[in-house]
Design an enzyme around this catalytic site. Sequence first.
Site, PDB file in Angstrom:
ATOM      1  CB  SER A  25      -0.960  -0.037   1.195  1.00 23.24           C
ATOM      2  OG  SER A  25      -1.906   1.007   1.121  1.00 23.24           O
ATOM      3  CG  HIS A  74      -6.380  -0.497  -0.148  1.00 25.03           C
ATOM      4  ND1 HIS A  74      -5.676  -0.168  -1.286  1.00 25.03           N
ATOM      5  CD2 HIS A  74      -5.543  -0.275   0.903  1.00 25.03           C
ATOM      6  CE1 HIS A  74      -4.456   0.224  -0.934  1.00 25.03           C
ATOM      7  NE2 HIS A  74      -4.356   0.175   0.374  1.00 25.03           N
TER       8      HIS A  74
END
Length: 317
Positions: free
Chosen positions: A92, A207
């Site tokens: 990420s 996300h």
Amino acid sequence: MSIKTAFVYPGQGSQLVGMGADLMHDRPQLTEVFEHVEAVTGRPVIEPMVHGPEDRLRETRTAQLVLFAFGTAMTRALAAEGVVPQLVAGHSLGEFTALVAGGWLDLDEAAATVVQRADAMARCCHERAGAMAAVMGTDPDEVARVLARHPGRRDDGRPRTVVIANYNSPRQTVISGDAATVEEIGEAIRTESIAVVQPLSVAGAFHSPLMGPAQDTLMATIARLPLRRGHTPMVSSVTGGLVTDLEHYRDALAHQITAPVHWTRTARRILDHRPHRIVEVGPGTTLRSLIRKVDRGQEIHPCGNTNELRAVTCTRG
């Protein structure tokens, strides 16, 4: 073909109050990295990193920049000792640190983008309550089946929003969405499977589609980023594959905020290169634990403080 060393960079949630203090004491020249990031972004790094408090360091706007700066500084500390990677990857947020480490993006451009990313994500968290939960002990297909069995709207008529956000390991998945639905689906998973569901202490539904406005904000910035072919190959956790086509990767990076993190694929792609060792460059051992769920025999070294840095450099072979 085997490689000597791969570097992996953790994402938000791995930050710790006090990280970097020993590094700056033992290697004062690295303070310049933190001061440079502060100058470029106009945001504090050293104060919240070293002194916190924890609530401040947990804030998305603070945590993301601090972790990026810390990973960049630790990478330079390793390089000064002759330890450089032949492959990089990040989970990420950690992908931006990997981009700089691998020579794919300039430090200043990356730091400015991390600030914009963090600000946009923080606004989304404020505008709509979101949540995330780790699902441990069952495979992602079973989690997907549970999600598919639940209708698109709740009893009050509001749409349900919950997706798989992280494919962290073969037996660990993270779900993300609006807080009420994540709680509801978590209970369904407990009831319908043998999984353990652990709510995560995060500010919002990262996300997931709830980050859509943040993605829209970043689109133009990502489109203008001066990406270049790096000196070190990189595996993207957005796709789980090696970055080869820059424009294809740019599109993937633009959708990173709402797309799932494919860490299991990423770990397997790293392991395909048969690294002698993997170094987790950042605080904690989250990625070490996840990679060992794919290959428990892989040599993985944490590198989040001075003692761990010494251990890595002493075993550089």
